[in-house]
Enzyme design. Structure first.
Site, PDB file in Angstrom:
ATOM      1  N   GLU A  83       0.852  -1.195   0.000  1.00 51.23           N
ATOM      2  CA  GLU A  83       0.000   0.000   0.000  1.00 51.23           C
ATOM      3  C   GLU A  83       0.886   1.243   0.000  1.00 51.23           C
ATOM      4  OE1 GLU A  83      -2.091   0.973   3.708  1.00 51.23           O
ATOM      5  OE2 GLU A  83      -1.406  -0.948   4.469  1.00 51.23           O
ATOM      6  N   CYS A 115      -3.450  -3.161   4.446  1.00 53.44           N
ATOM      7  CA  CYS A 115      -2.538  -4.164   5.006  1.00 53.44           C
ATOM      8  C   CYS A 115      -2.977  -5.587   4.703  1.00 53.44           C
ATOM      9  CB  CYS A 115      -2.434  -3.976   6.518  1.00 53.44           C
ATOM     10  SG  CYS A 115      -2.063  -2.296   6.986  1.00 53.44           S
ATOM     11  N   HIS A 237      -2.620  -9.155  12.217  1.00 57.81           N
ATOM     12  CA  HIS A 237      -1.995  -7.926  11.720  1.00 57.81           C
ATOM     13  C   HIS A 237      -1.661  -7.070  12.938  1.00 57.81           C
ATOM     14  CE1 HIS A 237      -1.102  -4.218   9.870  1.00 57.81           C
ATOM     15  NE2 HIS A 237      -2.220  -3.626  10.235  1.00 57.81           N
TER      16      HIS A 237
HETATM   17  N1  CAA Z   1       1.768   3.860  30.499  1.00 61.36           N
HETATM   18  C1  CAA Z   1       1.109   2.789  30.004  1.00 61.36           C
HETATM   19  N2  CAA Z   1       0.124   2.896  29.079  1.00 61.36           N
HETATM   20  C2  CAA Z   1      -0.213   4.122  28.634  1.00 61.36           C
HETATM   21  C3  CAA Z   1       0.418   5.280  29.121  1.00 61.36           C
HETATM   22  C4  CAA Z   1       1.447   5.126  30.114  1.00 61.36           C
HETATM   23  N3  CAA Z   1       2.119   6.159  30.618  1.00 61.36           N
HETATM   24  N4  CAA Z   1      -0.114   6.347  28.519  1.00 61.36           N
HETATM   25  C5  CAA Z   1      -1.059   5.883  27.666  1.00 61.36           C
HETATM   26  N5  CAA Z   1      -1.125   4.537  27.743  1.00 61.36           N
HETATM   27  C6  CAA Z   1      -1.958   3.625  26.984  1.00 61.36           C
HETATM   28  C7  CAA Z   1      -3.377   4.110  26.776  1.00 61.36           C
HETATM   29  O1  CAA Z   1      -4.206   3.778  27.885  1.00 61.36           O
HETATM   30  C8  CAA Z   1      -3.759   3.353  25.510  1.00 61.36           C
HETATM   31  O2  CAA Z   1      -4.051   2.016  25.815  1.00 61.36           O
HETATM   32  P1  CAA Z   1      -5.528   1.439  25.585  1.00 61.36           P
HETATM   33  O3  CAA Z   1      -5.851   1.670  24.127  1.00 61.36           O
HETATM   34  O4  CAA Z   1      -5.388  -0.021  25.898  1.00 61.36           O
HETATM   35  O5  CAA Z   1      -6.422   2.205  26.490  1.00 61.36           O
HETATM   36  C9  CAA Z   1      -2.462   3.322  24.719  1.00 61.36           C
HETATM   37  O6  CAA Z   1      -1.411   3.598  25.651  1.00 61.36           O
HETATM   38  C10 CAA Z   1      -2.389   4.386  23.628  1.00 61.36           C
HETATM   39  O7  CAA Z   1      -2.734   5.616  24.187  1.00 61.36           O
HETATM   40  P2  CAA Z   1      -3.718   6.610  23.413  1.00 61.36           P
HETATM   41  O8  CAA Z   1      -4.925   5.875  22.926  1.00 61.36           O
HETATM   42  O9  CAA Z   1      -3.916   7.798  24.254  1.00 61.36           O
HETATM   43  O10 CAA Z   1      -2.778   6.945  22.186  1.00 61.36           O
HETATM   44  P3  CAA Z   1      -2.981   7.935  20.969  1.00 61.36           P
HETATM   45  O11 CAA Z   1      -4.367   8.457  20.924  1.00 61.36           O
HETATM   46  O12 CAA Z   1      -1.871   8.904  21.004  1.00 61.36           O
HETATM   47  O13 CAA Z   1      -2.728   6.999  19.703  1.00 61.36           O
HETATM   48  C11 CAA Z   1      -3.304   5.275  18.159  1.00 61.36           C
HETATM   49  C12 CAA Z   1      -2.938   5.611  19.619  1.00 61.36           C
HETATM   50  C13 CAA Z   1      -4.729   5.708  17.906  1.00 61.36           C
HETATM   51  C14 CAA Z   1      -3.157   3.780  17.955  1.00 61.36           C
HETATM   52  C15 CAA Z   1      -2.341   6.047  17.212  1.00 61.36           C
HETATM   53  O14 CAA Z   1      -1.028   5.598  17.386  1.00 61.36           O
HETATM   54  C16 CAA Z   1      -2.715   5.923  15.745  1.00 61.36           C
HETATM   55  O15 CAA Z   1      -3.551   6.647  15.233  1.00 61.36           O
HETATM   56  N6  CAA Z   1      -2.042   4.966  14.998  1.00 61.36           N
HETATM   57  C17 CAA Z   1      -2.318   4.724  13.588  1.00 61.36           C
HETATM   58  C18 CAA Z   1      -3.601   3.965  13.372  1.00 61.36           C
HETATM   59  C19 CAA Z   1      -3.510   2.519  13.776  1.00 61.36           C
HETATM   60  O16 CAA Z   1      -2.455   1.941  13.892  1.00 61.36           O
HETATM   61  N7  CAA Z   1      -4.693   1.887  13.936  1.00 61.36           N
HETATM   62  C20 CAA Z   1      -4.771   0.486  14.252  1.00 61.36           C
HETATM   63  C21 CAA Z   1      -6.000  -0.177  13.665  1.00 61.36           C
HETATM   64  S1  CAA Z   1      -6.074   0.111  11.881  1.00 61.36           S
HETATM   65  C22 CAA Z   1      -5.002  -1.036  11.220  1.00 61.36           C
HETATM   66  O17 CAA Z   1      -4.619  -1.977  11.852  1.00 61.36           O
HETATM   67  C23 CAA Z   1      -4.508  -0.813   9.811  1.00 61.36           C
HETATM   68  C24 CAA Z   1      -3.167  -0.178   9.866  1.00 61.36           C
HETATM   69  O18 CAA Z   1      -2.162  -0.862   9.802  1.00 61.36           O
HETATM   70  C25 CAA Z   1      -3.089   1.269   9.974  1.00 61.36           C
END
Ligand code: CAA
Length: 391
Positions: A83, A115, A237
């Protein structure tokens, strides 16, 4: 023991990039608690491509060891899944075909569905081998995951390629017939043609992934698939490794199982070791999970492994593989560890320079900075053509 009707993964090899950024550097830059990355999303570092690396150089580096071991005879098809495509018309697989010196009597095609596409490639390959068991198909999955700087996605970047030789009487994993498939038109993650970095709605993407797990598993069950308790492990994945844990807990709950954390750890624990240091390799990620499992498990001979392949947008497939007795003699564990260990750590400023670098789009002729020490490089752009060289 040979099984005449068995078709599957005969050999598997992966390659990744020249550089690596530890998540500690990202946390230092943006002030995040490192626990958010190490525990929260389950990532420790991400592979960063050199200016002269791309999906072709990684794909060829992943596939070359397969050709070195088995030769090119019998390979009449190359399926290149990605992709992060580099051309709107020409398949990246044609460049790989050329770099590997394969026969002109080959069909080559590129597949896309986020993916998920490598799994489509694997299933299509099985269909071709079913028609003529003497043929082998080279499936290459190669991707560079890139998000906007300082966006939540930045922590989930990465890059790698997996190459799989698919054939009859496979040495590693026989892919079983029942497959559960699922498609839903959602805008959780996409990359319009005019953008280098993907657009993503992070929370929506997690929800879309979980719905696709349900949908594909439901169909897998209806197609006569195995019950959940029959599997020794599950390869998901892994856009970030904690996503596999979210998905597996969801699957256990959806299929009426108690949430047993020891079981979750047993089912997934060995599948994350490569993805948690490589980052999101999109199409390659579910097969990097398989490589990590096979490379580390004591002995899985004869046991069933579940696969859950998800591609945003979205398409998913749930299916099973049976690990072939004697598989351990065919693994590439040392080479896989070397591919990870050879990466050179970069500091945050250098990573951002590499992130900002994009191939010139002015139509002129340009040499690419010589950075990679890998076997193939993107040497130049000349007359609108990408020029690749082998070391
Ligand atoms: N210690 C331990 N854990 C902590 C922490 C700390 N100090 N601070 C935060 N966390 C945890 C949070 O609780 C959260 O865990 P949970 O989801 O289990 O509650 C985790 O860390 C992440 O924290 P946030 O949700 O606050 O993080 P974020 O909003 O900054 O971003 C994300 C997370 C949405 C995955 C972001 O990285 C993102 O947008 N990534 C790209 C999209 C993605 O990968 N999506 C996955 C599904 S889609 C897919 O699979 C296709 C693909 O390849 C893209």
């Amino acid at each position: 023991m040979t099984n005449d009707s068995a078709i599957g993964i005969h050999d598997l090899s992966f390659a990744t990039t020249e550089f690596v950024l530890p998540h500690t550097a990202l946390a230092e830059h943006n002030g995040a608690d490192i626990g958010k990355y190490h525990q929260g999303i389950g990532q420790r570092s991400m592979s960063v491509p050199a200016a002269d690396e791309d999906i072709v150089t990684m794909g060829a580096a992943a596939a070359a060891p397969l050709i070195a071991r088995h030769g090119g005879d019998g390979i009449r098809t190359i399926i290149f899944a990605t992709e992060s495509s580099i051309d709107q018309a020409k398949s990246a697989g044609v460049y790989v075909h050329s770099l590997l010196g394969l026969s002109s009597a080959t069909r080559v095609v590129e597949l896309k569905q986020a993916c998920y596409a490598a799994t489509a490639g694997l299933q299509f390959a099985i269909g071709l081998v079913r028609r003529d068991p003497a043929q082998r198909v080279l499936v290459v999955a190669s991707d560079v995951s890139k998000y906007e700087p300082d966006s939540p996605g930045e922590a989930t970047q990465g890059a790698a390629a997996v190459a799989m030789l698919v054939g009859a009487d496979p040495a590693l994993v026989e892919i079983e017939e029942p497959s559960g498939v699922f498609t839903a038109d959602v805008m959780d993650f996409w990359r319009p043609n005019y953008r280098e970095a993907a657009l993503v709605d992070g929370q929506e993407s997690i929800g879309a992934y979980l719905l696709a797990v349900e949908g594909s598993w439901k169909d897998y069950t209806e197609q006569g698939g195995r019950s959940l308790d029959e599997f020794a492990a599950f390869c998901y994945h892994q856009p970030f490794t904690k996503m596999a844990y979210k998905a597996h807990r969801h699957l256990l709950n959806y299929s009426g199982h108690d949430l047993d954390e020891d079981r979750v750890a047993r089912d997934l624990g060995l599948t994350t070791a490569y993805n948690n240091v490589v980052g999101n390799s999109y199409t390659a990620s579910v097969y990097l999970a398989l490589a990590a499992l096979l490379d580390q498990a004591d002995d899985l001979s004869g046991q069933a492994v579940g696969f859950l392949s998800y591609g945003s947008g979205s398409v998913a497939e749930a299916f099973a593989g049976r690990v072939v007795p004697g598989y351990r003699e065919h693994l590439r564990t040392e080479a896989h560890r070397a591919a990870i260990d050879r990466r050179k750590p970069v500091d945050f400023a250098r990573y951002r320079e590499l992130h900002a670098y994009s191939f010139p789009a002015d139509g002129g002729d340009h040499r690419t900075p010589a950075q990679t020490t890998g076997p193939y490089r993107l040497a130049a752009l000349r007359g609108h053509k990408r020029i690749y060289t082998a070391r």
